[in-house]
Write an enzyme that holds these catalytic residues in place. Structure first.
Site, PDB file in Angstrom:
ATOM      1  N   GLU A  58       0.759  -1.048  -0.096  1.00 45.70           N
ATOM      2  CA  GLU A  58       0.036   0.022   0.067  1.00 45.70           C
ATOM      3  C   GLU A  58       0.691   1.221   0.010  1.00 45.70           C
ATOM      4  OE1 GLU A  58      -2.776  -3.298   0.967  1.00 45.70           O
ATOM      5  OE2 GLU A  58      -0.557  -2.552   1.810  1.00 45.70           O
ATOM      6  N   HIS A 127     -10.108  -5.386   9.987  1.00 46.48           N
ATOM      7  CA  HIS A 127     -10.801  -5.186   8.744  1.00 46.48           C
ATOM      8  C   HIS A 127     -11.853  -4.195   8.901  1.00 46.48           C
ATOM      9  CE1 HIS A 127      -8.244  -8.596   7.466  1.00 46.48           C
ATOM     10  NE2 HIS A 127      -8.100  -8.013   6.383  1.00 46.48           N
TER      11      HIS A 127
END
Length: 321
Positions: A58, A127
């Site tokens: 990322e 998450h």
């Protein structure tokens, strides 16, 4: 008009943007496979040069997107889970947010970062975060939280057209929700709240998936002769404080409903701004209804009670009157 769900609205916004402007590219993990339904047929229509699969890095691909934006492209970056943004914090905060300022306006950063919030789905702590409040405090970033298919498409079109970085937080609890949206292209101005319904007794500001809970609560309260003015901020940075203040000045009461955590969150900022501007005009203390400051557990039985519900909203509203 077409009746579509939240994900299809995002796909429609991206398709229109890619068709209208060759500088727009789509980047992300598994975007070529259309894993989440927001890029159907994109590889066939736009080619591999404009639909880019990225490695699970990322920080790296966020930097690539920022550099691409500074050199003339308009990337849309799909982070998948919102928590994956944490891995790219240096790029988001120190580069995307600051570069126009640091370079004296010589470079713009027209990049959109999309991220889904999977709370309430037993996705566990890694998450399930709703981190938009964290990014509200970063100068240079625009933060949006679309609450319906109509908002999802309109805000994303505005985000792609913006010459500054925009973070779009997509509520996964809304993915299957359908509504009619125009067939022709449209956009929703960034920084403009939506007064969902007018009312006189209480201002109810709801964020992301909480908007639909608030609508149901407002309907039930109306049956009890309680008139609710419901506001969806849509954009949290810049925040349309004037619309909220104008409403609270009329009703004298403010309830903010936010599925994110409580401390230093969007609900806290909205509450403080109203309190500063309407000191002495409130008929009751401002109330926040949020998730507690805990990580999301994996157990559905433990996670479900954490978030606002229609019943909780109704109870809080009645206590304020």
């Amino acid at each position: 008009m077409a009746r579509v769900n939240y994900l299809a609205a995002i796909a429609a916004a991206q398709r229109e943007a890619l068709r209208e402007d060759d500088r727009v590219i789509l980047m992300g993990e598994d975007v070529r496979a259309n894993l989440y339904g927001t890029a159907p047929g994109f590889v066939d229509e736009f080619g591999l040069d404009r639909v880019l699969n990225l490695p699970i890095s990322e920080a790296g691909f966020t930097g690539v997107a920022i550099g691409a934006a500074m050199t003339g492209l308009r990337p849309i970056v799909d982070f998948s889970y919102a928590t994956f943004m944490y891995l790219a914090m240096d790029q988001l905060v120190n580069q995307a947010a600051k570069n126009r300022y640091m370079f004296g306006g010589q470079a713009s950063i027209p990049v959109v970062f999309r991220a889904s919030m999977w709370y309430g789905a037993a996705s566990a702590a890694h998450h399930s975060d709703r981190p938009y409040g964290m990014f509200m405090g970063v100068p240079g970033l625009t933060v949006t939280v679309p609450s319906s298919p109509y908002e999802a498409k309109g805000l994303l079109r505005a985000a792609v057209a913006c010459n500054d970085p925009v973070l779009v937080f997509e509520d996964a609890t809304l993915w299957s929700r359908k509504e009619e949206i125009p067939d022709e292209p449209y956009s929703i101005p960034l920084g403009v709240a939506n007064v969902v319904q007018a009312g006189d007794d209480l201002t109810l500001v709801a964020i992301a998936g909480a908007v639909h809970l608030a609508k149901a609560a407002a309907k039930e309260l109306s049956a009890r002769d309680i008139s609710v003015e419901l506001i969806d901020p849509r954009t949290l940075a810049p925040l349309d404080t004037d619309t909220i203040v104008q409403s609270v000045r009329k009703t004298g009461r403010l309830l903010v409903v936010d599925p994110a955590t409580r401390t230093c969150g969007a609900a806290a900022e909205i509450s403080s701004q109203v309190a500063e501007r309407l000191h002495g005009e409130l008929r009751s203390p401002i109330r926040r209804l949020t998730a507690p400051d805990v990580h999301a557990p994996f157990s559905p039985a433990m996670e479900k009670p954490l978030y606002p519900t229609t019943e909780k909203i109704m109870a809080a509203a009645r206590e304020m009157l």
